[in-house]
Design a protein around this motif. Structure first.
Motif, mmCIF file in Angstrom:
data_model
loop_
_atom_site.group_PDB
_atom_site.id
_atom_site.type_symbol
_atom_site.label_atom_id
_atom_site.label_comp_id
_atom_site.label_asym_id
_atom_site.label_seq_id
_atom_site.Cartn_x
_atom_site.Cartn_y
_atom_site.Cartn_z
ATOM 1 N N THR A 100 0.810 -1.220 0.000
ATOM 2 C CA THR A 100 0.000 0.000 0.000
ATOM 3 C C THR A 100 0.840 1.266 0.000
ATOM 4 O O THR A 100 0.311 2.360 -0.176
ATOM 5 C CB THR A 100 -0.950 0.033 1.213
ATOM 6 N N ARG A 125 -6.243 1.798 -3.531
ATOM 7 C CA ARG A 125 -7.508 2.459 -3.175
ATOM 8 C C ARG A 125 -8.007 3.274 -4.361
ATOM 9 O O ARG A 125 -7.281 3.527 -5.300
ATOM 10 C CB ARG A 125 -7.307 3.394 -1.985
ATOM 11 N N ARG A 180 -1.497 4.758 -0.049
ATOM 12 C CA ARG A 180 -2.872 4.304 -0.271
ATOM 13 C C ARG A 180 -3.017 3.605 -1.627
ATOM 14 O O ARG A 180 -4.062 3.672 -2.260
ATOM 15 C CB ARG A 180 -3.869 5.443 -0.121
#
Length: 158
Positions: A56, A76, A73
Motif C-alpha cells: 500500500t 484504493r 494508499r
C-alpha cells in the motif's frame, strides 16, 4: 516538459518492462525479489522503487538511499504521491477499469493526466503526464505497473 511514457513488457515470465519516452528508449524497469520493487537507471542515476509488505506504500530511493518520493494508499480509489513539498493526487478511473487519472486535488472532475493499460494480457501501459518531471513520471508508472501486478497475483491466488 510533457512525458509520454510507454511501458512494454519484455517477458511474460518476468516482471520487466522497456520504457519509452515519446517513442525513444528511455530505460528498463527490472523487478527485484518478490516483485514488490523495481530498479532502473535514468540519466546515469540509479533508482529503486520499494514497497511495504502490504503493497500500500511505495518509496522511490535515489542511488545514495535517500527518499525522493512516496506513494501512499496504493490500491484504493484515491491515492497520492508526495515529492518534497508537493503532493500529487490520483484516482482509479472506474470500478471496472484499472486505469488511473492524475488529478489536481481529490474531488477534481478533470484529469491532468492518465495512466492506462494498452495491452490486457502483456501488461503494457501508457502514461500521459504533462508537466510532471520525468523521474516522478517514471516512478508513477512503476507504481501503477506494480499495483496491477499485485492485483493480478491476488486474483490468480483465489
Amino acid at each position: 516538459m510533457r512525458p509520454m511514457l510507454e511501458a512494454h513488457r519484455v517477458s511474460s515470465l518476468r516482471s520487466r518492462w522497456e520504457v519509452r519516452e515519446d517513442g525513444a528508449p528511455l530505460l528498463v524497469l527490472e523487478a527485484k525479489g518478490w516483485r514488490s520493487s523495481v530498479r532502473y537507471t535514468l540519466d546515469g542515476v540509479a533508482y529503486e522503487v520499494q514497497s511495504t509488505w502490504t503493497g500500500t506504500t511505495y518509496t522511490l530511493l535515489g542511488g545514495d538511499g535517500s527518499e525522493i518520493a512516496r506513494a501512499e494508499r496504493i490500491g484504493r480509489k484515491h491515492w497520492s504521491i508526495t515529492t518534497g513539498d508537493e503532493e500529487l493526487h490520483f484516482r482509479r478511473r472506474s470500478i471496472f477499469k484499472a486505469d488511473q487519472e492524475w488529478i489536481a486535488e481529490p474531488g477534481s472532475s478533470e484529469p491532468r493526466g492518465t495512466i492506462r493499460r494498452t495491452g490486457t494480457w502483456r501488461g503494457d501501459a501508457e502514461a500521459d503526464l504533462p508537466g510532471m518531471p520525468t523521474p516522478v513520471a517514471v516512478f508513477t508508472l512503476a507504481v501503477v505497473l506494480l499495483m496491477w501486478e499485485q492485483a493480478a497475483a491476488a486474483a490468480a491466488a483465489t
